[in-house]
Structure formats: C-alpha cells, structure tokens
Scaffold this active site. Structure first.
Site: not given
Length: 551
Positions: A216, A269, A342, A367
């Site tokens: 992790r 978003y 972003d 994306k």
C-alpha cells in the site's frame, strides 16, 4: 518507501558491456569477466575520444533500493536523459585497472582538471548512454570507491526536447528500480517486501536506508509511472492512486484542515461537487463556489475567509471553461492559499499547470493518460513537501494502485502524444463543423473564438483536447434520437480513450435530479458531450452529419 537488500553478487562498481561481446563472457566469483577487447567503463576514465554507444549497464540486484529519497527524486526529474547509479556504503576494493587503463585514467584526469563540475545531488552519478563522450563529457567523481583517484565520466545530456519522447522514455529508458534488460517495465506483483535481517529493518525505520515495505505504500512498477508523470509535469514528486476521485478526495482532506475553507468553481465533475458539498461539511469545512472566470469573486472569498485551497478544473467538465492559472495562483499565494488544478481535460501535453504557477496538478489517469478505456487511476504532482503530505494520509486511507493497472497506464502513455495530437485535431475541426451546422444550437470548445476564455486558452494551452460539448437544436427526445443514430461512438461515461464516446449529461450524470435542478448547473436536456477518439476524421464527420440529418 522501502525494500530489503539482497546479497551482493556483483563487484562494488557497476560494470557495463557492449553487445554482442558480453554474451560470451564467463562469470567469475568477482563478477563478469571481460574479453580483452572490452574497455573498463568504471575504475578508469574513458578516453575523451571514446564512445559509449551501445553501452548497457549491469546493475547490482535491486540497486535502487540503496538510493536515498532525494536521489530517486532527482532520477524522476533529471533522469529522462540520464541513469542513476548509487554510491555504495559497503564497497569492496575493485580490481586494479590494467596499465593501459591506468594511463588512460591519468590522461583523462589531467584533461578533466579544467572542466567545470556540476553538482547533481547526494550520492548520485549521472551516466549517459549512446553518446559521443568527446563532444559532451564533464568528468567528476560522484561514485565513491576505495580508490579515490578513480573517477566516473558524466555526460551532460538533454536528448529529449519534446513531451512525446518523455511520455515514452521517462522513468524507464535510462534506469529504473527493477533490474531487467526488458524494454518494457515488468509488473512486480507483491503485497509486501522482506528484510534479510532485523538490522536492515531498523535501519529503514530509523531512515538510514530507503526501501519498500508494504504494497500500500509503494511498488517498483508504480514508482516508474510516478517518475514518468513527474517528468511530463516538471514536478518534484508524483503520487499515483486507484482513481481520480480517490486522489481528489485524499488531497482535499489532507490539505484543508478541519474547520477550514476552500474555493471551487461552479462547473466541475459532479462527484467532486458532491464530496465538497455533502462530505467536507461533516469535517467543518466550508466552500465558496464561484464562476471559473470570476476573479473578483475569488478575491472576495480570499479576503473574507481563511482559505486554504483553491481547487478547480481547467478546462472544466462539461463546459470546458478555462481558469487563468497564472492569475489565480498569484492571488491565492498572496493570501497563503494553495492552488490545485485538475488538468484531466487538458493532459500534461496541452497545459503545464505547475509552470503557470499552480502548486499541484491532478489527473484522472483513467482518461487520456491510460488512453485505452481499460484502467482506473489518479495522480497528483507537485512539490515533494505537498505530495508527501497527501501521500501520508493516502497510506492510512488506502486506495493503492494495483501494479498491473500501473503497467497498463505506462503502456498507454507510450502513445499519449500521438493520441492527443489526433484528438486535438479532430475535436477542433469537428467543433468548427458543428458550430456552422443549422441543427446545432451552441458549441463549447476552448479552441473556438466564440468560447468565453478562448484568448486565455490560446495563452496557456498548446492544444484544446479531444472533448467537444454542444447543444442540439431540440429537446430531450430529439437529442436522444441524435445520439442513438450515431454508429461509431459508444454511449458511455468517461473520455480520452482511443474509442470515441458520447453521452447526454442530463441522463448520464444528472438523471436523478429534476429538470429544474439540472438547469441550476447549466445542464440542459439537449446537451451532448462528445469525446473524440483516434478514429479517422472523415469517418467521424460522416457519422455525425448523418445522425444530425436523422433528427
């Protein structure tokens, strides 16, 4: 980040070889034995007329685990045209060089006395590959050995001048933390990393040794991806996580304190807006929402509140509004607020948010970076200090990127520049065509002069992306008919992949809200968001025109 250290089976210096001679060299207890025709790369200076073309380095196993954090950061920023070699603390005496090599070393040392020395960071040597050492070599002694008179040639290189080359080679071509001769970066599938002895673990815990520890907290495959993104963004550090929303939410919680205040924009978003409006208030965090171009509203928010962060997309989703990154960064920094952009719709190729003044830049790697509609991921780039602050919380919350997913994003980024060039071109041409069509009421695309921030986009972007939003001249059902008449694009969420995708935001993203509520966000029933893939322009053009004729 941390890893255990394997027993050393190579000599205390890094040997290099030139194919195909190396393949027949026998291995001895001290390392690889060279054929007489091979010259030593380490242990003696190369003659200034020598060439390192074809040189292939043989690293000691897991060599990057010996690198300091700073050294690996340097690798991320500088290493696109260089490789990183560690300075070993437990070097054994290297074999004495033959007389010819010693003479060459003395001659080179004399020649190097007048050369300038470029500092390169702690315990790091930068080595070139396939370069003319006669033309471009600065000699220095960055690699410690028992013989202090030996030195290592450091080619001063900058062979990649374009982002397209960086997207292919950064983090990989000139050294990575996985020992392999493979062209592609291997996938390291492990949940944990072992330490040979407890003393190594204690050294790691007391920060005397860099290592991986638990899956992790980091993975060699994901580190390569982070270094590649850092090179494209010009960032000190990058962290990669399981999704764009994961990195967004962790960033917000890490950088805005309980009871704090942030500023964001109206167009964004929807899931980001939901987190800011519904979840952050549970931590006492308030938000001011402004129009992307309303600089006055930003100044008022900064003056009236103790703002910790301004977070926005640029371009925004779905109306592709652009924020003046340079201006808002200057305003926020005067008030002690951070700026995070972003840049998913822009990509690192079309816009450099950090160079424009932002503190952090964020992407949904799902994306354009991944680019094949087959992987989820999110990344955050910026200064080592800020990224580490966010990374610390991420280690607690989880959301690690699987190394197999990291490999898919690495693979996707090899063609990032080719895909984005095609998508930029197709989208701009299609936006112009749609704007002139009688059955299209309005087009939203920063590359069009009619866009409210067109001039700003021209200044801070080199391309405008592959997404075009537009309103069909009709109602909800007319727009449904148009979309259902298309043959090439998929009706789906997401964007930025090789395949074209189309959606009707009123249905895809806001169908749970009544029409009156959707209109508060500017979402009309006839709005279409079209993500152009890499199909041929003429095919896409013919498909869109026939679908418009069908309504």
């Amino acid at each position: 980040m941390a890893v255990s250290s394997w027993p050393r089976v190579f000599p205390s210096f890094f040997e290099c070889r030139s194919d195909p001679e190396f393949s027949g060299a026998p291995k001895t207890s001290g390392g690889w034995q060279r054929k007489p025709s091979q010259s030593r790369f380490f242990g003696s200076r190369l003659n200034s007329s020598a060439s390192a073309q074809g040189a292939i380095l043989r690293f000691p196993p897991n060599f990057v685990r010996q690198l300091s954090t700073k050294a690996r950061r340097n690798c991320s920023n500088i290493g696109v045209a260089q490789i990183v070699a560690a300075s070993w603390s437990n070097n054994s005496n290297p074999a004495s060089p033959p007389p010819a090599a010693a003479s060459s070393s003395a001659a080179a040392a004399a020649a190097a006395a007048t050369e300038p020395i470029a500092p390169i960071g702690d315990d790091v040597a930068l080595l070139g590959k396939e370069v003319d050492l006669k033309a471009n070599v600065n000699l220095e002694l960055p690699l410690e050995t028992e013989d202090k008179e030996e030195a290592l040639p450091i080619p001063k290189l900058s062979i990649f001048s374009c982002d397209g080359s960086l997207a292919i080679h950064a983090g990989e071509r000139f050294g990575r933390g996985i020992v392999t001769d493979a062209i592609t970066t291997p996938v390291v599938n492990t949940s944990a990393y072992f330490f040979k002895k407890t003393s190594e673990l204690i050294d790691f815990k007391e920060k005397r040794k860099a290592s991986f520890e638990y899956g992790r907290y980091g993975n060699p495959t994901t580190v390569v991806l982070e270094e590649k993104i850092s090179a494209l963004e010009g960032a000190e550090s990058t962290m990669i996580t399981s999704s764009g929303m994961n990195i967004s939410t962790v960033m917000l919680m890490a950088l805005v304190p309980a009871g704090g205040h942030l500023v964001t924009t109206t167009d964004c978003y929807r899931k980001t807006r939901i987190f800011i409006e519904n979840f952050l208030p549970k931590m006492g965090i308030k938000a001011t929402v402004i129009d992307p171009a309303d600089v006055g509203a930003l100044e008022s928010a900064l003056n009236e509140n103790n703002v910790s962060l301004f977070f926005t997309e640029s371009p925004t989703n779905p109306f592709l509004r652009c924020v003046d990154i340079k201006l808002v960064s200057e305003l926020c920094h005067k008030k002690g607020a951070l700026v995070c952009i972003d840049g998913t719709f822009a990509t690192p190729l079309n816009q450099k948010a950090l160079a424009l003044g932002a503190d952090l830049v964020l992407h949904s790697a799902t994306k354009y970076l991944g680019g094949h509609n087959d992987v989820l991921g999110g990344c955050l780039s910026g200064s080592e200090k800020l990224v580490t602050e966010v990374r610390t919380l991420h280690h607690v919350l989880g959301g690690a990127l699987n190394p197999n997913a990291a490999y898919l994003i690495l693979r996707g980024m090899k063609t990032l520049h080719l895909r984005v060039q095609q998508q930029n071109s197709t989208a701009l041409r299609m936006a112009k065509l749609l704007e002139a069509h009688p059955k299209v009421a309005h087009v939203y695309y920063p590359g069009l002069p009619s866009h409210p921030e067109h001039e700003l986009a021209m200044q801070q972007m080199t391309g405008f992306g592959g997404v075009v939003s537009f309103e069909v001249d009709g109602d909800l059902n007319t727009t449904i008919q148009f979309i259902d008449s298309l043959n090439i694009p998929y009706i789906a969420p997401s964007f930025g992949g090789c395949e074209s995708i189309v959606d009707q935001p009123a249905i895809m993203s806001y169908w749970d809200l009544p029409q009156s509520e959707r209109l508060k966000y500017g979402i009309k029933d006839n709005l279409v968001r079209f993500s152009f893939g890499v199909e041929d322009f003429e095919d896409l053009k013919a498909d869109i025109l026939q679908a418009l004729e069908a309504i």
